[in-house]
Design a protein around this motif. Structure first.
Motif, mmCIF file in Angstrom:
data_model
loop_
_atom_site.group_PDB
_atom_site.id
_atom_site.type_symbol
_atom_site.label_atom_id
_atom_site.label_comp_id
_atom_site.label_asym_id
_atom_site.label_seq_id
_atom_site.Cartn_x
_atom_site.Cartn_y
_atom_site.Cartn_z
ATOM 1 N N SER A 248 31.085 -40.141 9.063
ATOM 2 C CA SER A 248 30.186 -39.140 9.395
ATOM 3 C C SER A 248 28.844 -40.015 10.481
ATOM 4 O O SER A 248 28.500 -41.772 9.808
ATOM 5 C CB SER A 248 29.395 -39.343 8.554
ATOM 6 N N PHE A 249 28.320 -40.337 11.037
ATOM 7 C CA PHE A 249 27.726 -40.113 12.343
ATOM 8 C C PHE A 249 26.029 -38.997 13.035
ATOM 9 O O PHE A 249 26.678 -37.980 11.986
ATOM 10 C CB PHE A 249 28.204 -40.502 13.544
ATOM 11 N N LYS A 250 25.400 -39.467 13.146
ATOM 12 C CA LYS A 250 23.831 -39.424 13.349
ATOM 13 C C LYS A 250 24.219 -39.150 14.626
ATOM 14 O O LYS A 250 25.082 -39.026 15.752
ATOM 15 C CB LYS A 250 22.986 -40.210 13.056
ATOM 16 N N ASN B 6 33.431 -48.394 19.956
ATOM 17 C CA ASN B 6 32.015 -47.412 20.314
ATOM 18 C C ASN B 6 32.025 -46.568 21.851
ATOM 19 O O ASN B 6 31.232 -46.296 22.555
ATOM 20 C CB ASN B 6 30.844 -48.698 20.081
ATOM 21 N N ARG B 7 32.772 -47.420 22.786
ATOM 22 C CA ARG B 7 32.659 -46.963 24.442
ATOM 23 C C ARG B 7 33.334 -45.598 24.132
ATOM 24 O O ARG B 7 33.258 -44.716 24.949
ATOM 25 C CB ARG B 7 33.420 -48.206 24.840
ATOM 26 N N LYS B 8 34.791 -45.595 23.263
ATOM 27 C CA LYS B 8 34.751 -44.041 23.768
ATOM 28 C C LYS B 8 34.374 -43.144 23.085
ATOM 29 O O LYS B 8 34.659 -41.802 23.212
ATOM 30 C CB LYS B 8 37.209 -44.465 23.057
ATOM 31 N N PHE B 9 33.788 -43.602 21.830
ATOM 32 C CA PHE B 9 33.144 -42.711 20.834
ATOM 33 C C PHE B 9 31.919 -42.587 22.331
ATOM 34 O O PHE B 9 31.434 -41.636 22.532
ATOM 35 C CB PHE B 9 32.042 -43.423 19.719
ATOM 36 N N ALA C 238 27.311 -44.420 19.134
ATOM 37 C CA ALA C 238 28.041 -44.010 16.882
ATOM 38 C C ALA C 238 27.999 -45.120 15.633
ATOM 39 O O ALA C 238 27.095 -46.089 15.840
ATOM 40 C CB ALA C 238 29.424 -45.231 17.252
ATOM 41 N N LYS C 239 26.716 -44.253 15.550
ATOM 42 C CA LYS C 239 25.739 -44.769 14.338
ATOM 43 C C LYS C 239 26.083 -44.154 12.896
ATOM 44 O O LYS C 239 25.969 -42.409 13.039
ATOM 45 C CB LYS C 239 24.132 -44.974 15.015
ATOM 46 N N VAL D 200 39.765 -35.593 18.992
ATOM 47 C CA VAL D 200 39.696 -36.574 20.205
ATOM 48 C C VAL D 200 40.195 -38.250 19.779
ATOM 49 O O VAL D 200 41.315 -38.369 18.819
ATOM 50 C CB VAL D 200 37.912 -36.533 19.717
ATOM 51 N N ASP D 201 40.202 -38.412 20.999
ATOM 52 C CA ASP D 201 41.100 -40.729 21.069
ATOM 53 C C ASP D 201 39.685 -41.438 20.986
ATOM 54 O O ASP D 201 38.570 -41.260 22.135
ATOM 55 C CB ASP D 201 41.495 -39.948 22.120
#
Length: 158
Positions: free
Chosen positions: A48-50, A68-71, A79-80, A150-151
């Motif tokens: 779960s992310f904000k 993190n880059r893909k997110f 991604a937090k 998603v990837d």
């Protein structure tokens, strides 16, 4: 209890009796894999992310890590992860039993990562730290009301 809400949710699909409850904890990928006697990668973990409107849930394979880059490329934000009290507030499930089912908050958006597609079936939690259900990837996507595949992960082996 959250597991009761998840069972009620699955009753609409005739799957409430497929929710498994264990005498041992399945609160982590490793513990769930032990309880189910499967490899950890087959545990479908819900992260779960904000975001600006509430939260994003991403269901991934147990061996995958968020890239993190893909997110950021996918969602346009860093991604937090949510704090445990925020997870409960948004999803209705406590950490250790978080799943993408029976989510009442309309501001929660669920996505399913392609890292799980390499398996015929996977095992997401069902709202408690000692539960799971076996689903095909298509069932997981359908029952989680996934918005899209998603990837956004790395470190998993195809």
């Amino acid at each position: 209890m959250a597991i009761d809400a998840v069972k009620d949710y699955f009753s609409q699909y005739g799957r409430a009796n497929d929710v498994m409850e264990f005498d041992v904890s399945s609160a982590t990928v490793e513990l769930a894999a032990q309880a189910l006697q499967v490899i950890p990668a087959r545990i479908a973990k819900t992260l779960s992310f904000k975001n600006d409107h509430g939260c994003i849930l991403v269901v991934t394979a147990g061996d995958a890590k968020v890239d993190n880059r893909k997110f950021k490329d996918q969602f346009g934000l860093k991604a937090k992860m949510l704090a445990s009290d925020e997870v409960l507030e948004f999803t209705g499930h406590a950490v250790g039993g978080v799943c993408p089912f029976a989510i009442k908050n309309s501001e929660v958006m669920t996505y399913v990562d392609v890292s799980i597609k390499r398996f015929d079936t996977v095992f997401p939690a069902c709202g408690s730290s000692n539960s799971a259900i076996e689903l095909t990837c298509d069932e997981l996507y359908q029952y989680s009301q996934g918005l899209m595949w998603v990837d956004v992960c790395k470190d998993w082996v195809d």
